[in-house]
Design a protein around this motif. Sequence first.
Motif, PDB file in Angstrom:
ATOM      1  N   THR A  41     -11.122  -9.769  -6.606  1.00 30.16           N
ATOM      2  CA  THR A  41     -10.328  -8.633  -5.898  1.00 30.16           C
ATOM      3  C   THR A  41     -10.179  -7.493  -6.978  1.00 30.16           C
ATOM      4  OG1 THR A  41      -8.339  -9.654  -6.063  1.00 30.16           O
ATOM      5  CG2 THR A  41      -9.637 -10.181  -3.912  1.00 30.16           C
ATOM      6  N   PHE A  54     -13.231  -7.826   4.718  1.00 23.71           N
ATOM      7  CA  PHE A  54     -11.939  -7.874   5.426  1.00 23.71           C
ATOM      8  C   PHE A  54     -12.081  -6.753   6.596  1.00 23.71           C
ATOM      9  CE2 PHE A  54      -9.853 -10.720   2.446  1.00 23.71           C
ATOM     10  CZ  PHE A  54      -8.633 -10.956   3.082  1.00 23.71           C
ATOM     11  N   TYR A  55     -12.627  -5.677   6.319  1.00 22.76           N
ATOM     12  CA  TYR A  55     -12.608  -4.585   7.223  1.00 22.76           C
ATOM     13  C   TYR A  55     -13.439  -5.148   8.448  1.00 22.76           C
ATOM     14  CZ  TYR A  55     -13.377  -0.183   9.575  1.00 22.76           C
ATOM     15  OH  TYR A  55     -13.473   0.879  10.250  1.00 22.76           O
ATOM     16  N   GLU A  57     -13.745  -8.079   9.371  1.00 23.34           N
ATOM     17  CA  GLU A  57     -13.042  -8.912  10.423  1.00 23.34           C
ATOM     18  C   GLU A  57     -11.704  -8.156  11.076  1.00 23.34           C
ATOM     19  OE1 GLU A  57     -13.584 -12.153  10.937  1.00 23.34           O
ATOM     20  OE2 GLU A  57     -15.161 -12.048   9.807  1.00 23.34           O
ATOM     21  N   VAL A  58     -11.061  -7.384  10.374  1.00 22.08           N
ATOM     22  CA  VAL A  58      -9.956  -6.479  11.195  1.00 22.08           C
ATOM     23  C   VAL A  58     -10.644  -5.685  12.271  1.00 22.08           C
ATOM     24  CG1 VAL A  58      -8.592  -4.283  10.713  1.00 22.08           C
ATOM     25  CG2 VAL A  58      -8.659  -6.101   9.062  1.00 22.08           C
ATOM     26  N   VAL A  68      -2.485  -6.622   5.861  1.00 23.19           N
ATOM     27  CA  VAL A  68      -3.406  -7.204   5.637  1.00 23.19           C
ATOM     28  C   VAL A  68      -3.284  -7.633   3.910  1.00 23.19           C
ATOM     29  CG1 VAL A  68      -5.811  -7.094   4.699  1.00 23.19           C
ATOM     30  CG2 VAL A  68      -5.018  -5.939   6.705  1.00 23.19           C
ATOM     31  N   ILE A  78      -6.312  -6.700  -2.387  1.00 25.40           N
ATOM     32  CA  ILE A  78      -7.054  -6.935  -0.934  1.00 25.40           C
ATOM     33  C   ILE A  78      -6.559  -5.824  -0.061  1.00 25.40           C
ATOM     34  CG2 ILE A  78      -7.229  -8.283   1.189  1.00 25.40           C
ATOM     35  CD1 ILE A  78      -6.789 -10.992  -0.762  1.00 25.40           C
ATOM     36  N   ASN A  82      -8.717  -2.814   1.307  1.00 22.17           N
ATOM     37  CA  ASN A  82      -9.189  -2.489   2.953  1.00 22.17           C
ATOM     38  C   ASN A  82      -8.524  -0.872   2.991  1.00 22.17           C
ATOM     39  OD1 ASN A  82      -9.370  -4.668   5.070  1.00 22.17           O
ATOM     40  ND2 ASN A  82      -8.701  -5.571   3.024  1.00 22.17           N
TER      41      ASN A  82
END
Length: 83
Positions: A41, A54-55, A57-58, A68, A78, A82
């Motif tokens: 990361t 992550f975005y 999944e969000v 997050v 992280i 995001n």
Amino acid sequence: MTQDERNELLEIIRELSYEEREVTLASGRKSNFYFDGKQTTLHARGGLLVGKAFYQEVKEFAGSIDGVGGLTLGADPIATANS
């Protein structure tokens, strides 16, 4: 995130964050591998790809999202990726 980006992220994770070696966990138990996600990361390309993952999944999450990440330090890169 494309499949090529996902594959690239997995390669970065394998290269920077995953080691096969014996470690003693905080519980005192032994493990035969060590994972340090911060190495990925905090890497320029790794951080970008983690942010994209992550975005994705969000965007698909049905409920409300209050944050997050997780515990500070590990989650800071992280959350930054995001944003």
